[in-house]
Scaffold this motif. Structure first.
Motif, PDB file in Angstrom:
ATOM      1  N   GLY A  71       0.817  -1.206   0.000  1.00 54.19           N
ATOM      2  CA  GLY A  71       0.000   0.000   0.000  1.00 54.19           C
ATOM      3  C   GLY A  71       0.847   1.250   0.000  1.00 54.19           C
ATOM      4  N   TYR A  72       0.173   2.389   0.234  1.00 51.09           N
ATOM      5  CA  TYR A  72       0.890   3.658   0.228  1.00 51.09           C
ATOM      6  C   TYR A  72       0.115   4.725   0.981  1.00 51.09           C
ATOM      7  CZ  TYR A  72      -2.151   5.875  -3.286  1.00 51.09           C
ATOM      8  OH  TYR A  72      -3.211   6.432  -3.950  1.00 51.09           O
ATOM      9  N   SER A  73       0.817   5.809   1.274  1.00 43.33           N
ATOM     10  CA  SER A  73       0.180   6.985   1.869  1.00 43.33           C
ATOM     11  C   SER A  73       0.658   8.230   1.138  1.00 43.33           C
ATOM     12  CB  SER A  73       0.514   7.107   3.362  1.00 43.33           C
ATOM     13  OG  SER A  73       1.890   7.357   3.550  1.00 43.33           O
ATOM     14  N   LYS A  74      -0.133   9.282   1.281  1.00 44.73           N
ATOM     15  CA  LYS A  74       0.230  10.601   0.759  1.00 44.73           C
ATOM     16  C   LYS A  74      -0.026  11.601   1.871  1.00 44.73           C
ATOM     17  CE  LYS A  74      -1.140  14.200  -2.501  1.00 44.73           C
ATOM     18  NZ  LYS A  74      -2.183  14.614  -3.477  1.00 44.73           N
ATOM     19  N   ILE A  75       0.976  12.417   2.160  1.00 38.54           N
ATOM     20  CA  ILE A  75       0.838  13.429   3.194  1.00 38.54           C
ATOM     21  C   ILE A  75       1.402  14.751   2.681  1.00 38.54           C
ATOM     22  CG2 ILE A  75       3.022  12.892   4.343  1.00 38.54           C
ATOM     23  CD1 ILE A  75       1.327  13.243   7.012  1.00 38.54           C
ATOM     24  N   ASN A  78       1.916  21.336   6.455  1.00 43.41           N
ATOM     25  CA  ASN A  78       1.529  22.748   6.464  1.00 43.41           C
ATOM     26  C   ASN A  78       0.437  23.056   5.444  1.00 43.41           C
ATOM     27  OD1 ASN A  78       3.531  23.451   8.470  1.00 43.41           O
ATOM     28  ND2 ASN A  78       5.025  23.140   6.835  1.00 43.41           N
ATOM     29  N   GLN A  79      -0.537  22.183   5.375  1.00 43.10           N
ATOM     30  CA  GLN A  79      -1.642  22.341   4.428  1.00 43.10           C
ATOM     31  C   GLN A  79      -2.831  22.992   5.132  1.00 43.10           C
ATOM     32  OE1 GLN A  79      -1.437  21.669   1.188  1.00 43.10           O
ATOM     33  NE2 GLN A  79      -3.508  22.337   0.804  1.00 43.10           N
ATOM     34  N   ILE A  80      -3.228  24.133   4.675  1.00 43.69           N
ATOM     35  CA  ILE A  80      -4.331  24.876   5.287  1.00 43.69           C
ATOM     36  C   ILE A  80      -5.656  24.205   4.942  1.00 43.69           C
ATOM     37  CG2 ILE A  80      -5.556  27.079   5.251  1.00 43.69           C
ATOM     38  CD1 ILE A  80      -2.815  28.385   4.649  1.00 43.69           C
ATOM     39  N   SER A  81      -6.531  24.165   5.948  1.00 44.63           N
ATOM     40  CA  SER A  81      -7.904  23.701   5.751  1.00 44.63           C
ATOM     41  C   SER A  81      -8.827  24.845   6.128  1.00 44.63           C
ATOM     42  CB  SER A  81      -8.208  22.494   6.647  1.00 44.63           C
ATOM     43  OG  SER A  81      -9.601  22.232   6.654  1.00 44.63           O
ATOM     44  N   LYS A  82      -9.827  25.085   5.306  1.00 41.95           N
ATOM     45  CA  LYS A  82     -10.763  26.173   5.608  1.00 41.95           C
ATOM     46  C   LYS A  82     -11.559  25.903   6.879  1.00 41.95           C
ATOM     47  CE  LYS A  82     -14.417  24.330   2.695  1.00 41.95           C
ATOM     48  NZ  LYS A  82     -15.282  24.522   1.570  1.00 41.95           N
ATOM     49  N   ASN A  83     -11.570  24.658   7.329  1.00 41.66           N
ATOM     50  CA  ASN A  83     -12.341  24.290   8.518  1.00 41.66           C
ATOM     51  C   ASN A  83     -11.504  24.183   9.792  1.00 41.66           C
ATOM     52  OD1 ASN A  83     -14.805  23.971   7.042  1.00 41.66           O
ATOM     53  ND2 ASN A  83     -13.936  22.101   6.211  1.00 41.66           N
ATOM     54  N   ALA A  90      -0.849  18.969   9.085  1.00 47.50           N
ATOM     55  CA  ALA A  90      -0.576  18.084   7.962  1.00 47.50           C
ATOM     56  C   ALA A  90      -1.896  17.524   7.426  1.00 47.50           C
ATOM     57  CB  ALA A  90       0.330  16.942   8.392  1.00 47.50           C
ATOM     58  N   TYR A  91      -1.945  17.350   6.133  1.00 41.87           N
ATOM     59  CA  TYR A  91      -3.106  16.756   5.472  1.00 41.87           C
ATOM     60  C   TYR A  91      -2.719  15.350   5.021  1.00 41.87           C
ATOM     61  CZ  TYR A  91      -6.573  16.003   1.740  1.00 41.87           C
ATOM     62  OH  TYR A  91      -7.545  15.490   0.927  1.00 41.87           O
ATOM     63  N   MET A  92      -3.338  14.345   5.624  1.00 42.54           N
ATOM     64  CA  MET A  92      -3.130  12.979   5.171  1.00 42.54           C
ATOM     65  C   MET A  92      -4.179  12.703   4.106  1.00 42.54           C
ATOM     66  SD  MET A  92      -2.768   9.343   7.123  1.00 42.54           S
ATOM     67  CE  MET A  92      -1.534  10.009   8.194  1.00 42.54           C
ATOM     68  N   SER A  93      -3.752  12.835   2.896  1.00 41.85           N
ATOM     69  CA  SER A  93      -4.646  12.751   1.749  1.00 41.85           C
ATOM     70  C   SER A  93      -5.050  11.317   1.425  1.00 41.85           C
ATOM     71  CB  SER A  93      -3.960  13.392   0.546  1.00 41.85           C
ATOM     72  OG  SER A  93      -4.712  13.240  -0.619  1.00 41.85           O
ATOM     73  N   ARG A  94      -4.123  10.390   1.604  1.00 37.57           N
ATOM     74  CA  ARG A  94      -4.413   8.990   1.266  1.00 37.57           C
ATOM     75  C   ARG A  94      -3.668   8.046   2.184  1.00 37.57           C
ATOM     76  NH1 ARG A  94      -3.192   9.835  -5.055  1.00 37.57           N
ATOM     77  NH2 ARG A  94      -4.883  11.290  -5.458  1.00 37.57           N
ATOM     78  N   LYS A 122       7.256  19.167  12.875  1.00 38.18           N
ATOM     79  CA  LYS A 122       6.654  20.150  13.780  1.00 38.18           C
ATOM     80  C   LYS A 122       5.223  20.532  13.387  1.00 38.18           C
ATOM     81  CE  LYS A 122      11.132  21.868  15.277  1.00 38.18           C
ATOM     82  NZ  LYS A 122      11.525  20.572  15.660  1.00 38.18           N
ATOM     83  N   GLN A 123       4.448  19.510  13.038  1.00 33.08           N
ATOM     84  CA  GLN A 123       3.039  19.725  12.724  1.00 33.08           C
ATOM     85  C   GLN A 123       2.223  19.680  14.012  1.00 33.08           C
ATOM     86  OE1 GLN A 123       2.101  20.182   9.062  1.00 33.08           O
ATOM     87  NE2 GLN A 123       4.179  20.743   9.631  1.00 33.08           N
ATOM     88  N   ASN A 124       1.213  20.514  14.115  1.00 35.56           N
ATOM     89  CA  ASN A 124       0.361  20.580  15.307  1.00 35.56           C
ATOM     90  C   ASN A 124      -0.763  19.558  15.284  1.00 35.56           C
ATOM     91  OD1 ASN A 124       1.737  22.680  16.641  1.00 35.56           O
ATOM     92  ND2 ASN A 124       0.823  24.141  15.231  1.00 35.56           N
ATOM     93  N   GLY A 125      -0.916  18.870  14.193  1.00 35.18           N
ATOM     94  CA  GLY A 125      -1.961  17.868  14.076  1.00 35.18           C
ATOM     95  C   GLY A 125      -2.063  17.387  12.647  1.00 35.18           C
ATOM     96  N   VAL A 126      -3.050  16.514  12.428  1.00 34.78           N
ATOM     97  CA  VAL A 126      -3.280  15.923  11.104  1.00 34.78           C
ATOM     98  C   VAL A 126      -4.768  15.997  10.821  1.00 34.78           C
ATOM     99  CG1 VAL A 126      -3.126  13.815   9.714  1.00 34.78           C
ATOM    100  CG2 VAL A 126      -1.398  14.283  11.466  1.00 34.78           C
ATOM    101  N   TRP A 127      -5.106  16.380   9.606  1.00 41.03           N
ATOM    102  CA  TRP A 127      -6.498  16.304   9.170  1.00 41.03           C
ATOM    103  C   TRP A 127      -6.578  15.402   7.951  1.00 41.03           C
ATOM    104  CZ3 TRP A 127      -8.261  18.761   4.558  1.00 41.03           C
ATOM    105  CH2 TRP A 127      -7.375  19.644   3.970  1.00 41.03           C
ATOM    106  N   LEU A 128      -7.769  14.822   7.797  1.00 39.95           N
ATOM    107  CA  LEU A 128      -7.964  13.846   6.703  1.00 39.95           C
ATOM    108  C   LEU A 128      -8.873  14.420   5.636  1.00 39.95           C
ATOM    109  CD1 LEU A 128      -8.636  10.761   8.959  1.00 39.95           C
ATOM    110  CD2 LEU A 128      -6.455  11.492   8.003  1.00 39.95           C
TER     111      LEU A 128
END
Length: 128
Positions: A71-75, A78-83, A90-94, A122-128
């Motif tokens: 398998g694989y992942s994509k991250i 420092n990806q901004i989310s409007k929410n 960090a944005y864990m895209s896949r 140094k990311q403060n969290g992860v969003w999916l």
């Protein structure tokens, strides 16, 4: 034994095939066939992966077990989310696995690996 390696441009074709082989069983039933086919064609072509792998903000990681791709992942750091108002997220895209590797804990290993990457970056969290 598993290993996780960062994907490079030479992995574009592998990521294309792996994406289709992992996405369709998990999500192929979630929308009309025409929509799924369009999504796959637009997002999972070799050419798209060459473009994505050439963009340094996209980090892809391949997980292998006994030298067989699982398998694989994509991250994206420092990806901004409007929410989400928090910065340095960090944005864990896949995070996809082939069905034959379900139940072996590889998804958790790949997820934990990405969490460690987030901490190192140094990311403060992860969003999916």
């Amino acid at each position: 034994m598993h290993k996780i390696l960062k994907a490079t441009l030479k992995n574009a074709q592998l990521l294309s095939k792996l994406s289709i082989d992992t996405f369709l069983p998990a999500h192929g039933h979630s929308a009309p066939k025409k929509d799924i086919d369009n999504y796959v064609a637009e997002n999972f072509s070799k050419e798209n992966f060459i473009t994505e792998l050439s963009d340094l903000k996209n980090e892809y990681y391949l997980i292998y077990i006994d030298d067989k791709i699982a398998g694989y992942s994509k991250i994206i750091f420092n990806q901004i989310s409007k929410n989400i108002a928090i910065k340095n997220m960090a944005y864990m895209s896949r995070l996809y696995l082939l069905e034959e590797f379900y139940g072996l804990g590889l998804g958790k290993k790949l997820f934990d690996f990405n969490i460690q990457l987030c901490k190192q970056n140094k990311q403060n969290g992860v969003w999916l």
